[in-house]
Design an enzyme around this catalytic site. Structure first.
Site: not given
Length: 193
Positions: A13, A88, A127, A139, A150
């Site tokens: 996104k 959300r 990633r 991250r 998540r």
């Protein structure tokens, strides 16, 4: 043009919102960035958000909504924006609808990036590996355990937005596993640009 980017964590996104922002000449508005900017400016909503974030808690819908309201009222968002990470929940979506109605405008589209969970896991692991190899910080949520949490939250809270926006005639779904350039092209087609 007023657009929402929708999809699970790791779907791309942020990448696509950034590309569309550049192409359309409208700002990409990330909730996290908006909250941090409001906190840095010392606005009342920013100070409230800073206090909550400092305690490691989630910022309330009311504070997030006020932050979004302040941000979309800024001059660079007058002709449109791309919301990344907001809304959300159905409650936030209904609040956004009311906010836009008061401003005399509406959403133009909700762009969903569809990516299966196995591919999301591969992306997150890749990633993290790439960041580590480049000497960049990884991250904290780029690991399988955090992704599971998540994704559970996404399924419970955010996935119902698909039906909400489908019923409103706004949802456009694109395969998020296509190459990045092809995804951008498909999104622009869905926006009829």
């Amino acid at each position: 043009m007023r657009v929402i980017m929708l999809g699970p964590p790791g779907a791309g996104k942020g990448t696509q919102a950034s590309r569309l922002s550049e192409r359309l000449g409208i700002p990409q508005l990330s909730t996290g960035d908006m909250l941090r900017a409001a906190a840095a400016k010392g606005t009342p909503v920013g100070l409230a958000a800073r206090e909550v974030m400092a305690r490691g808690e989630l910022v309330s819908d009311e504070v997030v909504m006020e932050c979004v309201r302040e941000r979309i009222a800024e001059p660079d968002a007058a002709t449109g924006f791309i919301l990344d990470g907001f809304p959300r929940t159905i409650t936030q979506a209904m609040g956004l609808d009311e906010m836009l109605a008061v401003a005399g405008t509406v959403l133009d589209a909700v762009l969903e990036l569809r990516v299966g969970e196995a591919a999301l896991l591969d992306r997150v692991i890749s990633r993290a590996r790439e960041a580590k190899a480049a000497g960049q910080p990884v991250r904290a949520d780029d690991n399988p355990e955090a992704l599971k949490v998540r994704l559970d939250a996404y399924r419970r809270q955010t996935e119902p937005l698909k039906d909400y926006y489908r019923l409103a005639g706004l949802l456009r779904t694109v395969d998020g596993l296509l190459p990045i350039d092809r995804i951008t092209t498909r999104l622009l087609i869905e926006l009829q640009l």
